[in-house]
Scaffold this motif. Structure first.
Motif, PDB file in Angstrom:
ATOM      1  N   VAL A  95    -118.078 -58.188  58.637  1.00 37.40           N
ATOM      2  CA  VAL A  95    -116.924 -58.522  57.788  1.00 37.40           C
ATOM      3  C   VAL A  95    -116.309 -59.854  58.213  1.00 37.40           C
ATOM      4  O   VAL A  95    -116.032 -60.729  57.381  1.00 37.40           O
ATOM      5  N   GLY A  96    -116.096 -60.012  59.511  1.00 38.62           N
ATOM      6  CA  GLY A  96    -115.455 -61.223  60.018  1.00 38.62           C
ATOM      7  C   GLY A  96    -116.287 -62.472  59.787  1.00 38.62           C
ATOM      8  O   GLY A  96    -115.759 -63.528  59.396  1.00 38.62           O
ATOM      9  N   ALA A  97    -117.601 -62.381  60.010  1.00 43.06           N
ATOM     10  CA  ALA A  97    -118.480 -63.534  59.812  1.00 43.06           C
ATOM     11  C   ALA A  97    -118.548 -63.924  58.335  1.00 43.06           C
ATOM     12  O   ALA A  97    -118.513 -65.117  57.992  1.00 43.06           O
ATOM     13  N   ALA A  98    -118.633 -62.913  57.459  1.00 41.80           N
ATOM     14  CA  ALA A  98    -118.650 -63.187  56.018  1.00 41.80           C
ATOM     15  C   ALA A  98    -117.327 -63.816  55.577  1.00 41.80           C
ATOM     16  O   ALA A  98    -117.309 -64.786  54.805  1.00 41.80           O
ATOM     17  N   LEU A  99    -116.216 -63.280  56.083  1.00 47.38           N
ATOM     18  CA  LEU A  99    -114.898 -63.809  55.737  1.00 47.38           C
ATOM     19  C   LEU A  99    -114.740 -65.253  56.214  1.00 47.38           C
ATOM     20  O   LEU A  99    -114.162 -66.089  55.512  1.00 47.38           O
ATOM     21  N   SER A 100    -115.289 -65.557  57.388  1.00 50.55           N
ATOM     22  CA  SER A 100    -115.184 -66.923  57.923  1.00 50.55           C
ATOM     23  C   SER A 100    -115.889 -67.929  57.012  1.00 50.55           C
ATOM     24  O   SER A 100    -115.452 -69.082  56.884  1.00 50.55           O
ATOM     25  N   THR A 101    -116.972 -67.495  56.373  1.00 51.65           N
ATOM     26  CA  THR A 101    -117.698 -68.364  55.443  1.00 51.65           C
ATOM     27  C   THR A 101    -116.855 -68.678  54.213  1.00 51.65           C
ATOM     28  O   THR A 101    -116.795 -69.829  53.755  1.00 51.65           O
ATOM     29  N   ILE A 102    -116.195 -67.668  53.688  1.00 50.02           N
ATOM     30  CA  ILE A 102    -115.332 -67.868  52.513  1.00 50.02           C
ATOM     31  C   ILE A 102    -114.166 -68.796  52.856  1.00 50.02           C
ATOM     32  O   ILE A 102    -113.827 -69.710  52.094  1.00 50.02           O
ATOM     33  N   ILE A 103    -113.547 -68.564  54.005  1.00 50.65           N
ATOM     34  CA  ILE A 103    -112.419 -69.393  54.433  1.00 50.65           C
ATOM     35  C   ILE A 103    -112.874 -70.826  54.673  1.00 50.65           C
ATOM     36  O   ILE A 103    -112.170 -71.782  54.329  1.00 50.65           O
ATOM     37  N   MET A 104    -114.055 -70.980  55.254  1.00 51.46           N
ATOM     38  CA  MET A 104    -114.595 -72.315  55.516  1.00 51.46           C
ATOM     39  C   MET A 104    -114.733 -73.101  54.208  1.00 51.46           C
ATOM     40  O   MET A 104    -114.305 -74.264  54.116  1.00 51.46           O
ATOM     41  N   GLN A 105    -115.307 -72.471  53.207  1.00 47.11           N
ATOM     42  CA  GLN A 105    -115.493 -73.131  51.911  1.00 47.11           C
ATOM     43  C   GLN A 105    -114.146 -73.507  51.296  1.00 47.11           C
ATOM     44  O   GLN A 105    -113.980 -74.615  50.763  1.00 47.11           O
ATOM     45  N   ALA A 106    -113.174 -72.622  51.396  1.00 41.75           N
ATOM     46  CA  ALA A 106    -111.857 -72.882  50.810  1.00 41.75           C
ATOM     47  C   ALA A 106    -111.123 -74.006  51.539  1.00 41.75           C
ATOM     48  O   ALA A 106    -110.481 -74.857  50.909  1.00 41.75           O
ATOM     49  N   MET A 107    -111.232 -74.039  52.864  1.00 46.75           N
ATOM     50  CA  MET A 107    -110.495 -75.027  53.655  1.00 46.75           C
ATOM     51  C   MET A 107    -111.121 -76.405  53.610  1.00 46.75           C
ATOM     52  O   MET A 107    -110.409 -77.421  53.619  1.00 46.75           O
ATOM     53  N   GLU A 108    -112.440 -76.468  53.582  1.00 50.38           N
ATOM     54  CA  GLU A 108    -113.133 -77.752  53.638  1.00 50.38           C
ATOM     55  C   GLU A 108    -112.766 -78.667  52.467  1.00 50.38           C
ATOM     56  O   GLU A 108    -112.921 -79.880  52.549  1.00 50.38           O
ATOM     57  N   LYS A 109    -112.276 -78.086  51.375  1.00 51.67           N
ATOM     58  CA  LYS A 109    -111.875 -78.890  50.225  1.00 51.67           C
ATOM     59  C   LYS A 109    -110.538 -79.591  50.467  1.00 51.67           C
ATOM     60  O   LYS A 109    -110.175 -80.503  49.727  1.00 51.67           O
ATOM     61  N   ARG A 110    -109.809 -79.138  51.501  1.00 45.55           N
ATOM     62  CA  ARG A 110    -108.449 -79.644  51.710  1.00 45.55           C
ATOM     63  C   ARG A 110    -108.269 -80.345  53.050  1.00 45.55           C
ATOM     64  O   ARG A 110    -107.675 -81.421  53.114  1.00 45.55           O
TER      65      ARG A 110
END
Length: 280
Positions: A95-110
């Motif tokens: 769960v944590g590793a999958a969530l980190s991927t989603i957060i990474m994609q969202a943050m990298e845009k900003r």
């Protein structure tokens, strides 16, 4: 299969901002030397986060460069470090590793994400484990020391980037960085040394200093910001000292800091850099 293995190894290497498969392999060697369990956690977390990025069709080049692997690496190590292994912690890593991927994609845009996705996802997962009382938090008391051990402070400061309080692992990590970049190697040493000495000058706990707990965020600050130019050196120095202060203050209020001091200090340094550029 060979390309996929390289992607996974680059993901591990990117924990210290090194896009190098051999660096990742040496990092894994250092982790397995100290703890086979955390080594498995690192591999599992990297595979899960990378696979999840592939399944969501994130940019192929970024995936191959390991940018969607390293936060998962840290999640896998952290969960096993704090809770040990059981069915709940294995699920927590997924769960944590999958969530980190989603957060990474969202943050990298900003903003430059660095290890923020690891920090946020691990805090979320740890909170869930604690609220539902799934498994107890492991305790590991620090050794008592009466004097500074500078060699231990510096080497473990590098090792603690991935929760490895081991001198040999720290040396292997330094070798891994050197394989990829001499500048990053120099700043990893500088960061760990300055972090430990800054903590000593602030009269922070000696036992925590000797095992590198005030060095690892400083190591990451040095690598992320340090350059061959004086402005890079000054920026890295500022962030390094700030990370020590943040690490102490956050710890005092009961926060499990992880690499949050590195992320916060580096963001502040980059913000100041951008403001200074506007005035010049």
């Amino acid at each position: 299969m060979r390309d996929y293995i390289k992607t996974i190894l680059r993901g591990v290497g990117q924990v210290m901002l090194q896009n190098n498969a051999l660096t990742g392999l040496l990092f894994l060697a250092g982790i397995f030397y100290n703890s086979w369990l955390m080594g498995l956690g690192a591999v599992m977390g990297t595979i899960v986060s990378t696979f999840f990025a592939k399944s969501l069709k994130y940019p192929k080049e970024d995936i191959e460069d390991g940018l969607y692997g390293f936060n998962g690496t840290l999640v896998g190590i952290a969960i096993l470090f704090f809770f040990g292994i059981n069915i709940f912690t294995v699920l927590a890593i997924i769960v944590g590793a999958a969530l980190s991927t989603i957060i990474m994609q969202a943050m990298e845009k900003r903003v430059p994400a660095f290890t923020a996705p690891f920090v946020v996802s691990t805090w979320v997962v740890m909170l869930g484990i604690t609220i539902f009382n799934l498994t107890p938090l492991l305790s590991s008391p620090l050794p008592q020391n009466s004097s500074l051990d500078l060699f231990s402070t510096v080497s473990m400061g590098v090792g603690q980037v991935m929760f490895q309080g081991n001198v040999v692992t720290g040396i292997l990590f330094l070798l891994a960085i050197l394989v990829s970049s001499r500048v990053a190697f120099a700043y990893a040493l500088f960061g760990s040394l300055l972090g430990g000495l800054s903590a000593l000058l602030l009269t922070l706990p000696l036992n925590a200093i000797n095992v590198g707990l005030f060095g690892y965020n400083a190591v990451l600050c040095g690598i992320a910001l340090g350059t061959k130019k004086w402005n890079g050196f000054i920026l890295a120095t500022f962030a390094t000292i700030l990370s020590v202060l943040l690490n102490y203050w956050l710890g005092r209020v009961g926060v499990i800091t992880l690499t949050a001091p590195f992320v916060m200090a580096t963001w502040m340094a980059l913000f100041l850099k951008s403001k200074l550029k506007e005035k010049i």
